[in-house]
Design an enzyme around this catalytic site. Structure first.
Site, PDB file in Angstrom:
ATOM      1  N   ARG A  61      -2.107   5.712  -1.117  1.00  0.00           N
ATOM      2  CA  ARG A  61      -1.053   5.372  -0.197  1.00  0.00           C
ATOM      3  C   ARG A  61      -0.040   6.046  -0.069  1.00  0.00           C
ATOM      4  O   ARG A  61       0.429   6.358   1.077  1.00  0.00           O
ATOM      5  CB  ARG A  61      -0.451   3.888  -0.599  1.00  0.00           C
ATOM      6  CG  ARG A  61       0.134   3.902  -2.120  1.00  0.00           C
ATOM      7  CD  ARG A  61       0.726   2.465  -2.421  1.00  0.00           C
ATOM      8  NE  ARG A  61       1.291   2.418  -3.744  1.00  0.00           N
ATOM      9  CZ  ARG A  61       1.892   1.320  -4.133  1.00  0.00           C
ATOM     10  NH1 ARG A  61       2.070   0.375  -3.191  1.00  0.00           N
ATOM     11  NH2 ARG A  61       2.384   1.357  -5.221  1.00  0.00           N
ATOM     12  N   GLY A 117      12.941  -1.197   2.141  1.00  0.00           N
ATOM     13  CA  GLY A 117      12.559  -1.313   0.702  1.00  0.00           C
ATOM     14  C   GLY A 117      12.031   0.362   0.306  1.00  0.00           C
ATOM     15  O   GLY A 117      10.997   0.438  -0.106  1.00  0.00           O
ATOM     16  N   HIS A 156      -3.222   0.958  -5.836  1.00  0.00           N
ATOM     17  CA  HIS A 156      -2.640   0.013  -6.719  1.00  0.00           C
ATOM     18  C   HIS A 156      -2.805  -1.425  -6.401  1.00  0.00           C
ATOM     19  O   HIS A 156      -2.821  -2.454  -7.108  1.00  0.00           O
ATOM     20  CB  HIS A 156      -1.118   0.174  -6.349  1.00  0.00           C
ATOM     21  CG  HIS A 156       0.069  -0.846  -6.628  1.00  0.00           C
ATOM     22  ND1 HIS A 156       0.374  -1.318  -7.727  1.00  0.00           N
ATOM     23  CD2 HIS A 156       0.226  -1.769  -5.749  1.00  0.00           C
ATOM     24  CE1 HIS A 156       1.160  -2.275  -7.473  1.00  0.00           C
ATOM     25  NE2 HIS A 156       1.186  -2.642  -6.291  1.00  0.00           N
ATOM     26  N   GLU A 165       3.891 -11.830  -2.661  1.00  0.00           N
ATOM     27  CA  GLU A 165       5.253 -10.954  -2.857  1.00  0.00           C
ATOM     28  C   GLU A 165       5.397  -9.821  -2.011  1.00  0.00           C
ATOM     29  O   GLU A 165       5.779  -8.650  -2.088  1.00  0.00           O
ATOM     30  CB  GLU A 165       4.982 -10.601  -4.490  1.00  0.00           C
ATOM     31  CG  GLU A 165       5.262 -11.818  -5.445  1.00  0.00           C
ATOM     32  CD  GLU A 165       5.454 -11.331  -6.836  1.00  0.00           C
ATOM     33  OE1 GLU A 165       5.072 -10.170  -7.102  1.00  0.00           O
ATOM     34  OE2 GLU A 165       6.080 -11.995  -7.589  1.00  0.00           O
ATOM     35  N   GLU A 220      17.588  -0.214  -0.160  1.00  0.00           N
ATOM     36  CA  GLU A 220      16.601  -0.580  -1.234  1.00  0.00           C
ATOM     37  C   GLU A 220      17.916  -1.531  -1.949  1.00  0.00           C
ATOM     38  O   GLU A 220      18.982  -1.323  -2.137  1.00  0.00           O
ATOM     39  CB  GLU A 220      16.392   0.661  -1.945  1.00  0.00           C
ATOM     40  CG  GLU A 220      16.131   0.246  -3.486  1.00  0.00           C
ATOM     41  CD  GLU A 220      14.666  -0.512  -3.398  1.00  0.00           C
ATOM     42  OE1 GLU A 220      14.572  -1.534  -4.217  1.00  0.00           O
ATOM     43  OE2 GLU A 220      13.812  -0.195  -2.857  1.00  0.00           O
ATOM     44  N   GLU A 256      18.718  -8.359   5.208  1.00  0.00           N
ATOM     45  CA  GLU A 256      19.162  -9.486   5.595  1.00  0.00           C
ATOM     46  C   GLU A 256      20.704  -9.676   5.581  1.00  0.00           C
ATOM     47  O   GLU A 256      21.607 -10.473   6.489  1.00  0.00           O
ATOM     48  CB  GLU A 256      18.676 -10.774   5.364  1.00  0.00           C
ATOM     49  CG  GLU A 256      17.088 -10.932   5.574  1.00  0.00           C
ATOM     50  CD  GLU A 256      16.122 -10.023   4.497  1.00  0.00           C
ATOM     51  OE1 GLU A 256      15.007 -10.389   4.608  1.00  0.00           O
ATOM     52  OE2 GLU A 256      16.737  -9.487   3.828  1.00  0.00           O
ATOM     53  N   ASP A 294       0.158   6.377  -6.890  1.00  0.00           N
ATOM     54  CA  ASP A 294      -0.897   5.946  -6.098  1.00  0.00           C
ATOM     55  C   ASP A 294      -1.199   7.012  -4.962  1.00  0.00           C
ATOM     56  O   ASP A 294      -0.544   6.868  -3.852  1.00  0.00           O
ATOM     57  CB  ASP A 294      -0.660   4.593  -5.475  1.00  0.00           C
ATOM     58  CG  ASP A 294      -1.875   3.891  -4.708  1.00  0.00           C
ATOM     59  OD1 ASP A 294      -2.670   4.717  -3.993  1.00  0.00           O
ATOM     60  OD2 ASP A 294      -1.965   2.752  -4.843  1.00  0.00           O
ATOM     61  N   GLU A 340       6.776   0.421   3.188  1.00  0.00           N
ATOM     62  CA  GLU A 340       5.290   0.132   2.364  1.00  0.00           C
ATOM     63  C   GLU A 340       5.779  -1.390   1.729  1.00  0.00           C
ATOM     64  O   GLU A 340       6.142  -1.559   0.817  1.00  0.00           O
ATOM     65  CB  GLU A 340       5.330   1.234   1.218  1.00  0.00           C
ATOM     66  CG  GLU A 340       3.915   1.039   0.563  1.00  0.00           C
ATOM     67  CD  GLU A 340       3.958   0.066  -0.567  1.00  0.00           C
ATOM     68  OE1 GLU A 340       3.488  -0.876  -0.272  1.00  0.00           O
ATOM     69  OE2 GLU A 340       4.287   0.105  -1.679  1.00  0.00           O
TER      70      GLU A 340
END
Length: 306
Positions: free
Chosen positions: A7, A31, A246, A106, A53, A82, A4, A97
């Site tokens: 982005r 992430g 995307h 989501e 990740e 967490e 993409d 992102e």
């Protein structure tokens, strides 16, 4: 994300064109995926980057970091934000992102907010730091006839129960800008540096004004992303008038076909809430009315993004 261009190139430009933000700073990548954002930050002069990740992609990210010679700057940590502890007490920058379809479907927003509250220094920077959700209306007779009205008569049989289900499921697709019939209305702007998780559930009013005589079959939602801490404001849009991403756009089909004349207004409210059973899912309630020259309608519709 890598394919993409909009982005990935935006994040790259934000980092490379604002190296003063990253020089000698500790960065948390939430992430991280392949670790591409972490590598950008390392190359821009970050003191250290912690790339978190939770999927098996973390193993590939470690290999990628090592292959490119950044193991001394980028540390890949596998696990949920967490549930893990960072090797440092605080970070200067959080980059992520996190956005989902319709901005909030989501998404990883709550994870970013958790990381912000736990690790970001008081004057720290979030990238991106602002996101805005917009609404517009389109003519889409051909697709609606093909995908939704189809169920009214399937080879001579009434399967309209499936039509009801299809109407409740927003469609993620690319909208042709020529289909747009009205202005765009800002529904919600979220300041990621200040908001709480509860702010992602909201009710917002809208007023969509027809820019030509036409028919309206659906409302369309999209979002813009902003990086306001840069030397110059940077960001991107997922709207139908911008280069496709995307995320595409989110189409909410209306039960009614609205016959609008130029200057007439569709007014209403949109309520967006996390689903109680699965907070990554989204429940949407749309109230709208049109009191026009050739069409009068008032309705409430419910949608579920699953």
């Amino acid at each position: 994300m890598l394919k993409d261009l909009v982005r990935t190139k935006t994040y790259q430009n934000v980092i490379y064109q604002n190296k003063f933000l990253f020089k000698d700073k500790v960065v948390l990548d939430v992430g991280a995926g392949t670790g591409i954002l972490s590598l950008f930050c390392a190359k821009a002069g970050a003191k250290h980057v912690y790339a978190v990740e939770c999927s098996d992609m973390a193993e590939r990210a470690k290999e990628i970091v090592e292959t490119n010679g950044f193991s001394n700057v980028v540390t890949v940590l596998k696990g949920k934000i967490e549930e893990l502890e960072l090797p440092v007490a605080k970070v200067d920058i959080i980059i992520s992102e996190w956005m989902g379809y319709f901005l909030l479907f989501e998404n990883m927003l709550n994870t970013v907010l958790y990381a912000r509250d736990k690790w970001l220094v008081d004057d720290g920077i979030l990238l991106p730091d602002k996101c805005s959700l917009f609404l517009t209306a389109i003519e889409d007779a051909e697709y609606k006839e093909d995908k939704i009205e189809f169920w009214n008569n399937v080879y001579g049989f009434d399967m309209s129960c499936i039509k009801k289900q299809a109407m409740m499921e927003p469609l993620v697709d690319t909208v042709d800008q020529n289909q747009i019939v009205t202005n765009s209305q800002l529904l919600k702007t979220m300041d990621i540096s200040k908001m709480t998780p509860g702010d992602a559930s909201f009710t917002a009013p809208f007023k969509l004004i027809a820019e030509r005589d036409d028919f309206i079959h659906a409302l369309v939602a999209y979002f813009d992303v902003s990086f306001t801490k840069c030397h110059k404001l940077m960001g991107f849009s997922t709207g139908p008038r911008s280069r496709s991403t995307h995320w595409k756009q989110t189409v909410l089909y209306l039960e009614d076909v609205l016959t609008v004349c130029q200057g007439e207004s569709i007014v209403g409210t949109m309520t967006v809430a996390q689903n109680k059973k699965n907070p990554r899912d989204i429940d949407i309630m749309l109230k709208y009315s049109l009191n026009g020259q050739r069409c009068t309608v008032s309705r409430v519709q419910y949608y579920k993004m699953r």
